[in-house]
Design a protein around this motif. Structure first.
Motif, mmCIF file in Angstrom:
data_model
loop_
_atom_site.group_PDB
_atom_site.id
_atom_site.type_symbol
_atom_site.label_atom_id
_atom_site.label_comp_id
_atom_site.label_asym_id
_atom_site.label_seq_id
_atom_site.Cartn_x
_atom_site.Cartn_y
_atom_site.Cartn_z
ATOM 1 N N SER A 163 0.808 -1.232 0.000
ATOM 2 C CA SER A 163 0.000 0.000 0.000
ATOM 3 C C SER A 163 0.832 1.270 0.000
ATOM 4 N N GLY A 164 2.086 1.159 0.459
ATOM 5 C CA GLY A 164 2.889 2.348 0.684
ATOM 6 C C GLY A 164 2.707 2.919 2.072
ATOM 7 N N GLY A 165 1.721 2.382 2.820
ATOM 8 C CA GLY A 165 1.435 2.881 4.154
ATOM 9 C C GLY A 165 0.346 3.936 4.152
ATOM 10 N N GLN A 166 -0.105 4.317 5.338
ATOM 11 C CA GLN A 166 -1.243 5.227 5.460
ATOM 12 C C GLN A 166 -0.945 6.610 4.902
ATOM 13 N N VAL A 167 0.280 7.087 5.069
ATOM 14 C CA VAL A 167 0.618 8.416 4.550
ATOM 15 C C VAL A 167 0.486 8.433 3.038
ATOM 16 N N VAL A 168 1.066 7.447 2.383
ATOM 17 C CA VAL A 168 1.072 7.404 0.920
ATOM 18 C C VAL A 168 -0.306 7.066 0.369
ATOM 19 N N GLU A 169 -1.038 6.191 1.031
ATOM 20 C CA GLU A 169 -2.301 5.721 0.466
ATOM 21 C C GLU A 169 -3.495 6.602 0.832
ATOM 22 N N GLN A 170 -3.500 7.205 2.010
ATOM 23 C CA GLN A 170 -4.649 7.995 2.442
ATOM 24 C C GLN A 170 -4.318 9.471 2.642
ATOM 25 N N ALA A 171 -3.323 9.751 3.478
ATOM 26 C CA ALA A 171 -3.027 11.148 3.809
ATOM 27 C C ALA A 171 -2.501 11.935 2.618
ATOM 28 N N THR A 172 -2.217 11.252 1.520
ATOM 29 C CA THR A 172 -1.793 11.956 0.306
ATOM 30 C C THR A 172 -2.817 13.001 -0.132
ATOM 31 N N HIS A 173 -4.107 12.789 0.167
ATOM 32 C CA HIS A 173 -5.132 13.777 -0.178
ATOM 33 C C HIS A 173 -4.874 15.108 0.537
ATOM 34 N N VAL A 174 -4.619 15.048 1.837
ATOM 35 C CA VAL A 174 -4.417 16.297 2.572
ATOM 36 C C VAL A 174 -3.035 16.885 2.287
ATOM 37 N N LEU A 175 -2.048 16.042 2.015
ATOM 38 C CA LEU A 175 -0.742 16.554 1.640
ATOM 39 C C LEU A 175 -0.807 17.274 0.291
ATOM 40 N N ASP A 176 -1.650 16.789 -0.600
ATOM 41 C CA ASP A 176 -1.838 17.480 -1.870
ATOM 42 C C ASP A 176 -2.380 18.890 -1.635
ATOM 43 N N LEU A 177 -3.296 19.025 -0.690
ATOM 44 C CA LEU A 177 -3.847 20.350 -0.402
ATOM 45 C C LEU A 177 -2.870 21.227 0.379
ATOM 46 N N VAL A 178 -1.950 20.617 1.116
ATOM 47 C CA VAL A 178 -0.867 21.421 1.706
ATOM 48 C C VAL A 178 -0.135 22.153 0.592
ATOM 49 N N ARG A 179 0.175 21.451 -0.478
ATOM 50 C CA ARG A 179 0.885 22.066 -1.602
ATOM 51 C C ARG A 179 0.037 23.147 -2.262
ATOM 52 N N VAL A 180 -1.260 22.887 -2.405
ATOM 53 C CA VAL A 180 -2.146 23.852 -3.061
ATOM 54 C C VAL A 180 -2.285 25.128 -2.234
ATOM 55 N N LEU A 181 -2.466 24.996 -0.936
ATOM 56 C CA LEU A 181 -2.809 26.135 -0.086
ATOM 57 C C LEU A 181 -1.618 26.766 0.617
ATOM 58 N N ALA A 182 -0.545 26.014 0.800
ATOM 59 C CA ALA A 182 0.580 26.534 1.585
ATOM 60 C C ALA A 182 1.886 26.566 0.808
ATOM 61 N N GLY A 183 1.946 25.908 -0.332
ATOM 62 C CA GLY A 183 3.180 25.881 -1.101
ATOM 63 C C GLY A 183 3.987 24.628 -0.844
ATOM 64 N N GLU A 184 5.177 24.592 -1.427
ATOM 65 C CA GLU A 184 5.976 23.370 -1.405
ATOM 66 C C GLU A 184 6.656 23.151 -0.061
ATOM 67 N N VAL A 185 6.729 21.893 0.328
ATOM 68 C CA VAL A 185 7.468 21.453 1.515
ATOM 69 C C VAL A 185 8.863 21.049 1.070
ATOM 70 N N THR A 186 9.874 21.463 1.798
ATOM 71 C CA THR A 186 11.248 21.154 1.425
ATOM 72 C C THR A 186 11.866 20.034 2.253
ATOM 73 N N GLU A 187 11.462 19.922 3.517
ATOM 74 C CA GLU A 187 12.096 18.945 4.404
ATOM 75 C C GLU A 187 11.096 18.443 5.430
ATOM 76 N N VAL A 188 11.265 17.180 5.820
ATOM 77 C CA VAL A 188 10.357 16.531 6.765
ATOM 78 C C VAL A 188 11.174 15.819 7.838
ATOM 79 N N LEU A 189 10.730 15.925 9.082
ATOM 80 C CA LEU A 189 11.321 15.178 10.197
ATOM 81 C C LEU A 189 10.188 14.479 10.916
ATOM 82 N N GLY A 190 10.313 13.148 11.154
ATOM 83 C CA GLY A 190 9.161 12.445 11.702
ATOM 84 C C GLY A 190 9.496 11.302 12.625
ATOM 85 N N ALA A 191 8.430 10.672 13.134
ATOM 86 C CA ALA A 191 8.530 9.497 13.993
ATOM 87 C C ALA A 191 7.245 8.696 13.853
#
Length: 319
Positions: A163-191
């Motif tokens: 599946s690629g995991g929940q981020v890739v398979e589901q949260a991709t919808h909201v990440l797409d809107l991050v790009r639309v409404l807030a612009g490009e993300v350059t770096e990510v730090l996570g856990a």
């Protein structure tokens, strides 16, 4: 003109697209295909078309376009075959379960100069444009994206390599809107909080911090342990404005008051109509996301998934 189209994938998402396509007066849904032929036959009977065994037989029907509505792990060879045949295609998100296949598919499409569209239907919501208007001219400072839900029933979803995991398979919808409404993300730090369910290696939860090119910061979090979907959307904070956006609601707060609204567009129908219009030679709608644009969102989702998997800072490819 009548557009001759076909569909690959008779699962839940494919069935939704098939019903939508069959409902347009200017569309002939020529056939549907699925590796599980009984599923294809059942869907074909429902929408009044024919079931065929495989993609080659489907493409031999003389199509204006084909819809590829398959799980993430099934992408790659389908797109290679369709691109070789020179047939425009709609592909459901995500582009693949990994980054390499998504990059390859985008390269194939670019080389073939094929019209494409993808299943980022949230972009067709009129509330997205209203949110963009509310944020225009204001410096964005902070955002929060969430997808807190349950574990979908298909066995492939619970396996990261499928599946690629929940981020890739589901949260991709909201990440797409991050790009639309807030612009490009350059770096990510996570856990991530590891899976506590036997047979599922997709984490129970993930959380990541986003650095944006604009100087804004944000967070994205996911969880698949809840009984139902409880949160899927964005919250954005800018100078003098707060925006909350989900698939069904919009809330805007400024010093002048509050605005509450709901979409007036059926985005799940609009996403199919938008590509049909392209196939008919009409201008592409503003909400249409082709494969090249979808790749940018896939790169972001992959960076978030990798950052939460490894606990390290990950640069977004191409950013």
């Amino acid at each position: 003109m009548t557009l001759r189209v076909a569909l690959v994938g008779a699962g839940g998402v494919g069935a939704r697209h098939a019903r939508t396509l069959a409902g347009f007066d200017d569309v002939e849904l020529v056939a549907v295909s699925d590796p599980a032929l009984p599923a294809a036959q059942a869907l074909a009977a429902e929408v009044g078309t024919e079931a065929v065994a495989g993609l080659d037989e489907l493409l031999a029907r003389g199509l204006d376009g084909v819809w590829l509505c398959v799980p993430p792990f099934a992408h790659g060879e389908l797109e290679r075959t369709v691109a070789r045949a020179g047939v425009p295609f709609f592909v459901e998100k995500p582009l693949a379960a990994d980054l390499a296949v998504a990059e390859e598919v985008a390269d194939l499409v670019a080389q073939a100069a094929l019209p494409t569209a993808t299943g980022y239907h949230w972009r067709h919501l009129d509330t997205v444009e209203r949110a963009r208007t509310a944020l225009a001219g204001r410096q964005l400072r902070l955002l929060s994206a969430r997808w807190w839900g349950t574990t979908p029933p298909p066995a492939w979803w619970s396996r990261h390599d499928r599946s690629g995991g929940q981020v890739v398979e589901q949260a991709t919808h909201v990440l797409d809107l991050v790009r639309v409404l807030a612009g490009e993300v350059t770096e990510v730090l996570g856990a991530a909080a590891p899976s506590t369910t036997e047979g599922r290696d997709v984490p129970d939860a993930t959380a990541a911090v986003l650095r944006l090119a604009s100087g804004a910061v944000g967070t994205v979090s996911t969880s698949c342990v809840l009984p139902v979907l409880t949160a899927a959307g964005l919250e954005l904070a800018g100078d003098g404005v707060a925006v909350e956006l989900t698939e069904t609601t919009l809330h805007v707060r400024t010093r002048d008051g509050e605005e509450h609204g709901e979409p007036t567009v059926d985005a799940r129908t609009a996403v199919d109509r938008a590509f049909l219009d392209v196939l008919a030679g009409r201008p592409a709608s503003a909400g249409l996301v082709d494969v090249a644009e979808a790749l940018r969102t896939h790169r972001l989702a992959w960076a978030v998934a990798e950052a939460t998997r490894t606990g390290t800072a990950v640069r977004v490819a191409g950013a």
